[in-house]
Scaffold this active site. Structure first.
Site, short mmCIF file in Angstrom:
data_model
loop_
_atom_site.label_atom_id
_atom_site.label_comp_id
_atom_site.label_asym_id
_atom_site.label_seq_id
_atom_site.Cartn_x
_atom_site.Cartn_y
_atom_site.Cartn_z
N GLU A 151 0.82 -1.21 0.00
CA GLU A 151 0.00 0.00 0.00
C GLU A 151 0.86 1.26 0.00
OE1 GLU A 151 -2.78 -0.18 3.32
OE2 GLU A 151 -2.88 -2.35 3.06
N CYS A 185 -1.94 2.27 7.01
CA CYS A 185 -1.43 1.17 6.19
C CYS A 185 -1.64 -0.22 6.77
CB CYS A 185 0.04 1.40 5.90
SG CYS A 185 0.23 2.31 4.37
#
Ligand code: SAH
Length: 355
Positions: A93, A342
């Site tokens: 990510e 995240c």
């Protein structure tokens, strides 16, 4: 097949020049390739390379960019979260955040993480592998191309522990500062670590004036060891000694991340203890180190049983730090509607069986 082939995007211009010579091509192609790759073009897409040149390159080398597996845009503040798919199918990510002073990207440094911090989603299934320099750069290049915008700053605060992927991260830092490439200045780059002390000493000697962020999250060893296993190897005292050394060697400021967990590390007594600890370990007659603590109410992760501190406790904590001469800011939460912290998107994707 990429086995035994050269990962072009992980190379600097001098290494690319050697590569071109090795395939019987002029070395000036290195500059062309470097510039174009860092704009997001693969060698096949470079118009001033002949078909014969492209064929020779493809026989010996490759250039992969991550692809956008998912993209979420916050309706609240324009924060963009990417789930990137890497060439081997793994996902990581990145988050693009817009601040008044520019656009910053938060990148991942590993697929998963092996540090085991108890509040963190990225570490739940351990580390899968390190990211290559090309995969660190690729997140920035693809996000910038997709958004049609220049990215001004980088924070290494996504999935993974950057200092546990030391060599690739250092190579990446050299590449990202290149004038002909992405060209982001070291003063606009920060690296966040859970505290790998030996690597902090090594980083100080690299002559890369980046900002170091330390994920501290506790004011005493018992609490820190409970929530961050790395503390058993490198206790707080040793970590803060390394911070002092980093400041003395580089002159760059450090900042501390402090995640507030209700009932665990958020009392006024803990705030005082934290202030005393930082003042006594980092400030002496010979150093006037500026100390900045970022307070982050813990982001509640489904698999973890931590609750974030309420607003009053956060404000009180900040007030006590300030009273003792320590700058404290409460991290503004960006992208709240897209779950921008995240680790969680990758996990959701893995559970759906897409990774
Ligand atoms: N491994 C590095 C960088 C990645 S984590 C590090 O530990 O610093 C980036 C930051 O997010 C760290 O400060 C980390 O402690 C924090 N973090 C992780 N999970 C979190 C959560 N659930 N809530 C708030 N902060 C979290």
């Amino acid at each position: 097949m990429t086995e035994n082939k050269i990962d072009l995007l992980s190379k600097n211009e001098a290494e690319l020049a050697e590569f071109f010579l090795s395939i019987g091509e002029p070395k000036y192609r290195a500059g062309q390739l470097f510039t174009q790759m860092h704009k997001g073009l693969s060698p096949e897409e470079i118009t001033n390379f002949s078909a014969a040149t492209k064929k020779k390159i493809a026989e010996k080398a490759f250039c992969h960019f991550p692809t956008v597996a998912r993209k979420l845009v916050s309706a609240l503040d324009g924060t963009v979260k990417y789930l990137f798919r890497l060439a081997d199918g793994n996902c990581v990510e990145s988050v693009v955040m817009r601040y008044e002073h520019g656009t910053t990207i938060c990148i991942s440094t590993q697929v998963g993480c092996r540090m085991g911090c108890r509040f963190c989603a990225s570490t739940i299934d351990g580390k899968v592998r390190d990211l290559e320099p090309s995969e660190l750069l690729g997140q920035i290049i693809v996000a910038s191309k997709d958004l049609g915008e220049r990215i001004d700053g980088i924070v290494m605060m996504g999935i993974g522990e950057p200092l546990d992927n030391y060599d690739n991260v250092i190579r990446f830092l050299h590449l990202v500062g290149e004038k002909n490439g992405v060209n982001i200045g070291y003063r606009h780059i920060s690296l966040s670590t859970c505290g790998l002390v030996d690597k902090i000493y090594a980083l100080a000697k690299e002559n890369l004036p980046i900002t170091l962020s330390i994920s501290l999250h506790a004011a005493d060893d018992d609490t820190r060891s409970e929530i961050m296993p790395i503390n058993k190897r490198y206790p707080i005292g040793e970590l803060l000694d390394a911070c002092r050394d980093y400041f003395a060697t580089t002159g760059r400021r450090l900042s501390f991340e402090y995640t507030l967990i209700a009932g665990k590390n958020d009392t006024p007594e803990t705030a005082k203890k934290l202030a005393d600890l930082l003042n006594s370990k980092l400030r002496s007659r010979s150093t006037t180190m500026p100390i900045h603590v970022n307070l982050i109410p813990v982001n509640e992760v489904k698999e973890r049983d931590f609750t974030h501190s309420d607003k009053r406790a956060v404000a009180r904590f900040a007030e006590i730090l300030e009273k003792h001469g320590i700058r404290a800011t409460v991290r503004r939460k960006l992208g709240a509607d897209i779950n921008a912290s995240c680790g969680q998107l990758r996990r959701a994707e893995a559970k759906e069986g897409n990774v």
